[in-house]
Structures are given as structure tokens and as C-alpha cells.
Scaffold this motif. Sequence first.
Motif, PDB file in Angstrom:
ATOM      1  N   GLU A  37       0.872  -1.182   0.000  1.00 20.67           N
ATOM      2  CA  GLU A  37       0.000   0.000   0.000  1.00 20.67           C
ATOM      3  C   GLU A  37       0.908   1.231   0.000  1.00 20.67           C
ATOM      4  N   ILE A  80      -3.769  -4.960  -5.756  1.00 15.57           N
ATOM      5  CA  ILE A  80      -3.980  -6.362  -5.398  1.00 15.57           C
ATOM      6  C   ILE A  80      -2.609  -7.020  -5.384  1.00 15.57           C
ATOM      7  N   ASN A 122       2.314  -5.854   2.709  1.00 17.01           N
ATOM      8  CA  ASN A 122       1.525  -7.032   3.064  1.00 17.01           C
ATOM      9  C   ASN A 122       2.227  -8.235   2.462  1.00 17.01           C
ATOM     10  N   LYS A 168     -11.903 -11.364  11.311  1.00 18.64           N
ATOM     11  CA  LYS A 168     -10.941 -10.488  10.667  1.00 18.64           C
ATOM     12  C   LYS A 168     -10.639  -9.265  11.527  1.00 18.64           C
ATOM     13  N   ASN A 186      -4.520 -13.447   7.286  1.00 18.71           N
ATOM     14  CA  ASN A 186      -3.874 -14.463   6.440  1.00 18.71           C
ATOM     15  C   ASN A 186      -2.578 -13.950   5.822  1.00 18.71           C
ATOM     16  N   LYS A 187      -2.054 -12.874   6.411  1.00 22.21           N
ATOM     17  CA  LYS A 187      -0.816 -12.285   5.905  1.00 22.21           C
ATOM     18  C   LYS A 187      -0.231 -11.424   7.012  1.00 22.21           C
TER      19      LYS A 187
HETATM   20  P1  ADP Z   1      -7.738  -4.573   4.298  1.00 21.17           P
HETATM   21  O1  ADP Z   1      -6.438  -3.984   4.754  1.00 21.17           O
HETATM   22  O2  ADP Z   1      -8.809  -3.574   4.094  1.00 21.17           O
HETATM   23  O3  ADP Z   1      -8.169  -5.753   5.099  1.00 21.17           O
HETATM   24  P2  ADP Z   1      -6.923  -6.423   2.293  1.00 21.17           P
HETATM   25  O4  ADP Z   1      -6.686  -7.410   3.370  1.00 21.17           O
HETATM   26  O5  ADP Z   1      -7.781  -6.847   1.159  1.00 21.17           O
HETATM   27  O6  ADP Z   1      -7.479  -5.083   2.835  1.00 21.17           O
HETATM   28  O7  ADP Z   1      -5.551  -6.014   1.646  1.00 21.17           O
HETATM   29  C1  ADP Z   1      -4.662  -5.014   1.994  1.00 21.17           C
HETATM   30  C2  ADP Z   1      -3.473  -5.233   1.092  1.00 21.17           C
HETATM   31  O8  ADP Z   1      -2.953  -6.517   1.351  1.00 21.17           O
HETATM   32  C3  ADP Z   1      -3.800  -5.205  -0.401  1.00 21.17           C
HETATM   33  O9  ADP Z   1      -2.791  -4.537  -1.094  1.00 21.17           O
HETATM   34  C4  ADP Z   1      -3.850  -6.662  -0.734  1.00 21.17           C
HETATM   35  O10 ADP Z   1      -3.561  -6.920  -2.080  1.00 21.17           O
HETATM   36  C5  ADP Z   1      -2.798  -7.229   0.156  1.00 21.17           C
HETATM   37  N1  ADP Z   1      -2.957  -8.673   0.367  1.00 21.17           N
HETATM   38  C6  ADP Z   1      -4.093  -9.359   0.579  1.00 21.17           C
HETATM   39  N2  ADP Z   1      -3.836 -10.682   0.649  1.00 21.17           N
HETATM   40  C7  ADP Z   1      -2.499 -10.833   0.485  1.00 21.17           C
HETATM   41  C8  ADP Z   1      -1.606 -11.947   0.424  1.00 21.17           C
HETATM   42  N3  ADP Z   1      -2.025 -13.200   0.564  1.00 21.17           N
HETATM   43  N4  ADP Z   1      -0.302 -11.714   0.212  1.00 21.17           N
HETATM   44  C9  ADP Z   1       0.153 -10.465   0.072  1.00 21.17           C
HETATM   45  N5  ADP Z   1      -0.622  -9.387   0.116  1.00 21.17           N
HETATM   46  C10 ADP Z   1      -1.928  -9.547   0.318  1.00 21.17           C
END
Ligand code: ADP
Length: 697
Positions: free
Chosen positions: A193, A275, A322, A428, A444-445
Motif C-alpha cells: 500500500e 492487489i 503485506n 478479521k 492471512n498475511k
Molecule cells: P484490508 O487492509 O482492508 O483488510 P486487504 O486485506 O484486502 O485489505 O488487503 C490489503 C493489502 O494486502 C492489499 O494490497 C492486498 O492486495 C494485500 N494482500 C491481501 N492478501 C495478500 C496476500 N495473501 N499476500 C500479500 N498481500 C496480500
Amino acid sequence: MNTVSEMFGCMVFDDKVMRERLPKETYKAMQKTIQDGRKLDISVATVVANAMKDWAIEKGATHFTHWFQPLTGVTAEKHDGFICPSNDGKIIMEFSGKELVKGEPDASSFPSGGLRSTFEARGYTAWDPTAYAFIKDDTLCIPTAFCSYGGEALDKKTPLLRSMEVINKQAMRVLKLFGNENVTSVKTTVGPEQEYFLIPRELFDLRKDLIYTGRTLFGAKPPKGQELDDHYFGQIKPRVKAYMKELDEELWKLGILAKTEHNEVAPSQHELAPIFATTNIATDHNQLTMEIMQKVAKKHDLVCLLHEKPFAGVNGSGKHNNWSISTNTGINLLEPGETPYENAQFLLFLCAVIKAVDEYQDMLRISVASAGNDHRLGANEAPPAIVSMFIGDELAEILDAIESEKEYDNKEKSLMKIGVHTLPRFSKDSTDRNRTSPFAFTSNKFEFRMLGSASSVAGPNIVLNTAVAEELEKFADILENAEDFETALNDLIKKTIKEHKRIIFNGNGYDDSWLEEAERRGLLNLKTTPDALPYFISQKNIDLFTKHKVFSEAEIRSRYEISLESYCKIINIEALTMVDMVKKDILPAVSSYGRELADIALTKKSLLADMDCSYEEETAAKECALTGELYKNLKILEDAVAKSEKISDMSELSFFCKDEIIPAMNALRSAADELESITSAEFWPYPSYGDLLFGVR
Ligand code: ADP
Ligand code: MG
């Protein structure tokens, strides 16, 4: 081009294009290389090069370049035309397999940290077939690694690719133990991000500090900053919206999955989240994103500031890395999963990350250390400089139960036995709330939040991949030789939690009590870049990288030198810019304004002796006093800079910058900012913070 799906990736020589344009055999060979890292035959490269050239020319390209990421922080390219003279005096368009595979840019002007003396100026770039070629500015860009002639990496991609191989190898060993027969490879994924500021171009052009250093070195606090929290996720102004729309489109064309755009905390601060993608692709894409952000801004008469701290008093910009690990069968290894077995595997990978972050906290800190980021870390707007991990209360409770063999308070009130019990589903929200943690588990990350906005994500991911691979290797060594796998697994997880739980902190990282607590736990608090960098060359870290062949010792030492040098150079440029601004603009301005006030008072008094000139007199007096202070502080800074020029040892110089030059810069700024607050706007030589921060309407 109408639809987004038509637009997406239209400038990328991606899988779809390759399938359409390459002979079947060539396509298959490319696939093998991309997926399994097979070496590519030159005859295959020749066919690919030809197809690439035809495709690129159809898209209007006239040149090609090997696109690489030297240690300067920006990307580099050297354009060559496709044109070749033909026998009839005309030209033909050519691009050979050799040109695709290898380039030889003059490496002498790129930082090498002593790896390459200038008489051995040659370096070479080598095609990275795992990243797609793309067209930018009518040029076919071929992602490449950049090495010295002796084979040492001079870039960020080479060690990143090495680190991905290392974690693949060790994770595969662990996965085999859990019986994952279908998995053939493991890759780390990254979604960075990206935060940034947008300011009007015409105001940027009036500020030497922004032009030379990317940040404001002076600026009195405006009447309004971010205190109302009215910018975060606020309505996006039409001008910014138009910018974001075009930015998205330009990124989509390059196959970059720009997904969310929103306003950030500070006025005129925004964020873009893509993404996620495989780590080396995500790294390439983030570099391109930063470049295109700046390019598109120009078209909208804006300037995109990527500096970590463009303005004092409002939040700076970071980048959230992430990070996760996935199998080629699409399983995210940091996802708890459904069955006890999947849960056990998850817990083992989680433990590997916990141990890695604890043991290599210094390397993680170093991977985000820069002069710009020093303004953020530990300043209560970004995570503290102490590396710790947030895993959420639910998961912490489970780890606690495992470690102490206590009952875990789920429905059955049972002991958590690994490989027998299933983990509860984590909501979450419970893993996503803590915003002050440097390294947070988000269901999950992991989200590594210490990165500065301007830096490449390569460094932090090289460290993460290698450190986690190291722990996975140790785990695999133990488990492969265990008599009873389940008991050994249980013991290993328990032991790891016990020994490394000090790195887990679920509380408020901005709290002063955390600093004391962290010290009690023996965690490092490396406040600045000069404090952090020496750890780079500690034996433990040299051992880590050399053992896994991610860096040779010479490469580590060269990177350490380059980081030190770059820190010192940045501080030097900032100091010289301040000196220039004060001497040429600020002092003359405040001096004139003081005289103007004195003149007015004199004139008024000559009309009528007892006329009230208190405003003019008092302000003139204050202006004069502060002008004197400014002048005095200027001389102190100039002296410090002169002294610094005599220091040849880089490490010594970095501490001199931190301990002498930066405080002198701060003192100079403080006098100037006070002057700005009492000087007529007409006399002040630069646009104010208010103009800059609220100028985009
Ligand atoms: P939020 O922070 O609103 O929960 P997300 O979890 O969808 O949003 O994602 C935040 C960032 O983390 C995005 O850039 C997304 O692409 C990234 N991301 C989500 N899943 C993974 C993953 N398995 N590996 C790496 N980056 C991820
Ligand atoms: Mg964010």
C-alpha cells in the motif's frame, strides 16, 4: 479502448500474448522457465525476442531498454533503437535473442560500494523471464537483473530473486513433511500500500527545498493541519479524482492491479493499494507505480511527493508491505485452514515468522532505514523504531495455551493439542485493529508497516524471505529426523513460542511504557539510520545471507557502505539547501521587512511625534532579534557542514550528521519558522504550509 478489461495489461507481453504469439514449443519452454526457474536456451530467446519486437512495434514502440533497479532507489534504463541499417540504405527493425538476454550498460556511475573500481566499469544486465516485459513511453522495457562483471549483484532484483528461491526450497521441505504431494513450488506474495502527497505544481516550483530534497525544510505551522481528522477517507476533490482515474488507467495498461484509492490522514495525502502479486512482480510494479504517480501528476499540473516526511507537523507517508506465502496450488500458508492438520501446518509457519522477526529484528529495522524514514519511525505517527509483532488477542491466547499446556477457552474447554484440535476461526476484525504495530498479523498475511513511502520494497522482502527460510530450514532439519513427527512438532512449536514470544506485543506501540517494556524484554530500539546500519555487518547477519547465498560478504559490505553514504549525502544536500535558502531568500526578506516596519514607524512619527507605532516598533524589534538568531544559527550550521567535509570515515560521518548537523538544521529551521509567523506574507519568499497543504482544490 473502452472497457477496463480491454485496457488491463494491454502494454504487457504477458502470458496471454505469449500464448498467442509464440510457437507452441517456445511457449512451453518459457512456461518452464517462469514456473520452475529452468534455464532458457538462446534459440528460445531468439524466437521470444522476435515476437516481442513485432508486438512492441505494433504498439508503437521504437526503442527497447533493459529496465533495472540499481542501488540508487530509482529504476534505470538505457534506450536503444530497434533500427538497423539494411543493405539497400534503408533500415529494418531488429531485436536479437542476445539483446534480450544480456545488456552491457556502463556501470561506473551506479553505486557499487567499492565492488567495482571504475577501470572495471563494465556491468551487465540479465533478463528476468519471470517478470513480463512491458511498453512504457514507446519503449519496450525488459525487466533485468544488474550485476558487476565479477557476478556481484549491483541491484535489488538479484538478491530478491535469490531470496525467493531460498524460501521456496525450505518451505517445500516443510510442506513435504505435512504430505502436500501436489505442491511443486512456493512463492511469497506482496501487496504494497503506497501513500503519497499531491500539491500544486506552481507552488512546488517556488520551493527550493522541495525541488532539491523532496521535503520542506522550513514552514511555520498553518492554522489548520490534520487535527479535525476530516481528510481521512474524506470526499475526494474533483482534481484529485481526475488524477486517480488517469493513474489507475495508466497502471492497468501495465498490468498493475491498482485497486483502492483513498484520502489519507494528512491534508492532501492519499493512498493507493494494489492487489497483491508474487514478490518480484510486486516489487517491479511498485517501482513503476511510483514513477507513474509522478508522471501523471505532472500532466495534471500537480506534483506527487513520495518523500517520507514532506511536511513537519502532519503525518508522513509510509508503505505497508503485506506479505504472505502461497503454494502453486493456491494455498495461503498463513491461512489457518479448516482441519487440525492444516492448523498445525499454519502454526509451524507462523512460528517460523515469529522466530525470524525476533532473531532478525535488526535486519528488518535496517531494511527500512533511511534519512527520510528517520522522521517517521518512533514519532507517534508511524510504528516505533522497535520491531515487534502483533498477532491479535485470540491467536495470542492460543499460543499461550500451547506454551503453558493450559486449557484453551474454546467451546470444549480442551487442551490445544497440535495436530488434533482445530483452531477457531479468527474474526478479521480481531486481527486488524492495531495500527501502531510494526508487524501485524492480519488474518492471512503479515503487514510490515515500517517502510518509508519512497523506498523500494525489495530490501524488506529480501530480509523477510531469507530470515523465514532460515527458520524453516532449522525446523525441517529437526522434523525430518524426528522419530515421532507429531510429538516433535508439538515440542518445536512450544519451544519456539517460549523462546521468541518477547517479540509479540499486542498493546499500543505509541505508549511510552512500551519503550520501557521493550527494553526489559531485550528488544532493540534503533532510533536512527546511523544507529541501525552497523548491525548490517554483524557476524550473525553476514552468516545468514552468505549461508543462503542471498548476498556474498562483499555484497553485504558494499550495501552497508552505500546505505551509509546515501544517508550522509542526503543530510549534506538538505543542510546546503537550508544554507542557500536562508542566505539568498529568507535573510534578505526578513531584513527588508524589518526595515520596512522601521521606515513606516519613522515616517509616521515624523508626521506626529506621539503617533502610536507600537505594532511597527515591536514587530521590527522582534524581527531584528530573530533575524540575528537566524544569522547566528546559519553560521553554526555552516561550521558543522565545513567540519563534516573533513571526515572521511563514513560511519563516523553518519553519526556526525545525526549528532551535529541535524540539530543545527533544526535550530535554523525553528528561528526561520518563528520569523515566518510574524513576517508579512508579501515579504515571505515561499508559499506557506497552508498554501501547499490546502492548495489543491
Ligand atoms: P484490508 O487492509 O482492508 O483488510 P486487504 O486485506 O484486502 O485489505 O488487503 C490489503 C493489502 O494486502 C492489499 O494490497 C492486498 O492486495 C494485500 N494482500 C491481501 N492478501 C495478500 C496476500 N495473501 N499476500 C500479500 N498481500 C496480500
Ligand atoms: Mg494504510
